[in-house]
Scaffold this active site. Structure first.
Site, mmCIF file in Angstrom:
data_model
loop_
_atom_site.group_PDB
_atom_site.id
_atom_site.type_symbol
_atom_site.label_atom_id
_atom_site.label_comp_id
_atom_site.label_asym_id
_atom_site.label_seq_id
_atom_site.Cartn_x
_atom_site.Cartn_y
_atom_site.Cartn_z
ATOM 1 N N CYS A 98 0.821 -1.219 0.000
ATOM 2 C CA CYS A 98 0.000 0.000 0.000
ATOM 3 C C CYS A 98 0.853 1.266 0.000
ATOM 4 C CB CYS A 98 -0.914 0.018 1.217
ATOM 5 S SG CYS A 98 -1.903 -1.456 1.307
ATOM 6 N N HIS A 126 -3.801 6.930 2.049
ATOM 7 C CA HIS A 126 -4.115 5.635 1.439
ATOM 8 C C HIS A 126 -5.544 5.243 1.789
ATOM 9 C CE1 HIS A 126 -4.141 1.529 0.365
ATOM 10 N NE2 HIS A 126 -4.040 1.072 1.595
ATOM 11 N N ASN A 136 -10.187 -0.794 -1.410
ATOM 12 C CA ASN A 136 -8.745 -0.618 -1.223
ATOM 13 C C ASN A 136 -8.020 -1.139 -2.468
ATOM 14 O OD1 ASN A 136 -6.080 -0.688 -0.462
ATOM 15 N ND2 ASN A 136 -6.422 -1.864 1.420
#
Ligand code: UT7
Length: 330
Positions: A113, A257, A287
């Site tokens: 990520c 994020h 995500n």
């Protein structure tokens, strides 16, 4: 002094929308659970054989157009992904072939990520030294082909979406530039979010038993990741701001994020930021790991929320564990 700035961006998400109710048709879950715990309402999943480089290719075409550049102007491709098109070679090589620019440098990075935050910093360093002039930084992921589509994997499967976002980073002598980046990792906790197999340390790398047990699917200790994320991201935002005389009040736009809306709300509260200082789009895309920041940043720009001269901060936290932040004068 020579530095670097983002001169063009693009993003691409698959057309297929998968709602929480769609997931509830084959997994024991509910729209209510997913929205309450994560804020996610829908995500995009590819159809058929589509890889991370395919999505990145479409995003790159838009970024080149925005920058007024041709692919042949690029010196390097940095591709952040945890879902590469094939095990090797890197997706940067596959994208390079699609772009028709053999010979330029390619680099795949494995920082999950936090991949885009690392990638932007790497591009900035290569440009500052004078070794590169125009670097394409990609965050691209296809998760949907690697998720456990049974209730066993529901904690992870409902979170992940597919997509790609890219930035073209070019040399500048001006004040609008990437000011600084802070990068961190703590491999002590490498196993709290991981895909275990196939793996070179397993011999054989993959067996029918492993497939049966689902060891090729992502596994996560969600609570531990959550706990670490809500403290590490505010800390690294302060860390990147303070040496440059900035405080959180100077932030025009924070792009965190997009792992969980609750995480981002806690990060926002902890930093004392107002709603118009933070951009979230996890509701639409879930995500998308390395792709989440460039997709969100590009959407914030398209929505007119980022202006020349603004102080923009990008921050991420994810598997590794890895975390970091970029400070940009836009
Ligand atoms: O981008 C990479 C970094 N990743 C992250 O930052 C993710 C961080 N973690 C999280 O976002 C959250 O921990 C999750 C959203 C993954 C999970 O939320 P939680 O509030 O921590 O739930 P939990 O894992 O503690 O699970 C609570 C309950 C469990 O049931 P019991 O044991 O209480 O009966 C789970 O089995 O919720 C159950 N559960 C689900 N129920 C319905 C887990 N997944 C689901 C689901 N639908 N999809």
């Amino acid at each position: 002094m020579r530095g670097s700035r983002i001169v063009g961006m693009g993003h691409c998400v698959p057309d297929r929308v998968v709602t929480n109710d769609d997931l509830a048709e084959f997994i024991e879950t509910s729209n209510e659970w997913i929205v309450q715990r994560t804020g996610i309402e829908e995500r995009r999943w590819v159809e058929g054989n589509v890889g991370a480089a395919d999505l990145a290719f479409d995003a790159t075409k838009d970024a080149l157009a925005e920058a007024g550049m041709k692919a042949s102007d690029l010196d390097m491709i940095i591709f952040a992904t945890l879902s590469p098109d094939v095990t090797f070679p890197g997706s940067s090589c596959i994208l390079q072939k699609m772009l028709g620019v053999p010979g330029i440098a390619t680099l795949d990075i494995r920082n999950q990520c936090t991949g885009f935050v690392y990638g932007l910093s790497i591009a900035d360093q290569f440009i500052k030294t004078g070794m590169m002039n125009n670097v394409l930084v990609v965050g691209g992921e296809v998760h949907s082909s690697g998720l456990d589509m049974s209730t066993r994997g529901r904690d992870v499967t409902v979170l992940f979406g597919d997509g790609a976002g890219v930035a073209i980073v070019s040399a500048t002598d001006g004040e609008n530039r990437i000011i600084d980046s802070k990068l961190h990792a703590d491999g002590t906790h490498y196993d709290v979010l991981m895909v275990e197999a196939p793996a070179s340390r397993l011999n054989p790398r993959l067996t029918p038993e492993m497939l049966e047990e689902g060891r090729h699917y992502p596994k996560m200790d969600g609570r531990q990741v959550f706990r670490n994320a809500v403290t590490a991201m505010p800390a690294v935002v302060h860390e990147v701001l303070e040496p440059h005389g900035f405080t959180v009040e100077d932030i025009s736009m924070l792009i965190p994020h997009q792992a969980n809306l609750r995480i981002n709300q806690m990060v926002q509260r902890s930093l004392g930021l107002s709603d118009d200082q933070v951009f979230n789009n996890i509701m639409k895309y879930g995500n998308t790991t390395a792709a989440s920041i460039p997709i969100a940043l590009h959407e914030a720009i398209q929505a007119g929320k980022v202006h020349e001269g603004d102080v923009v901060v990008l921050t991420a936290f994810g598997a590794g564990l890895t975390w970091g932040a970029n400070l940009i004068r836009w």
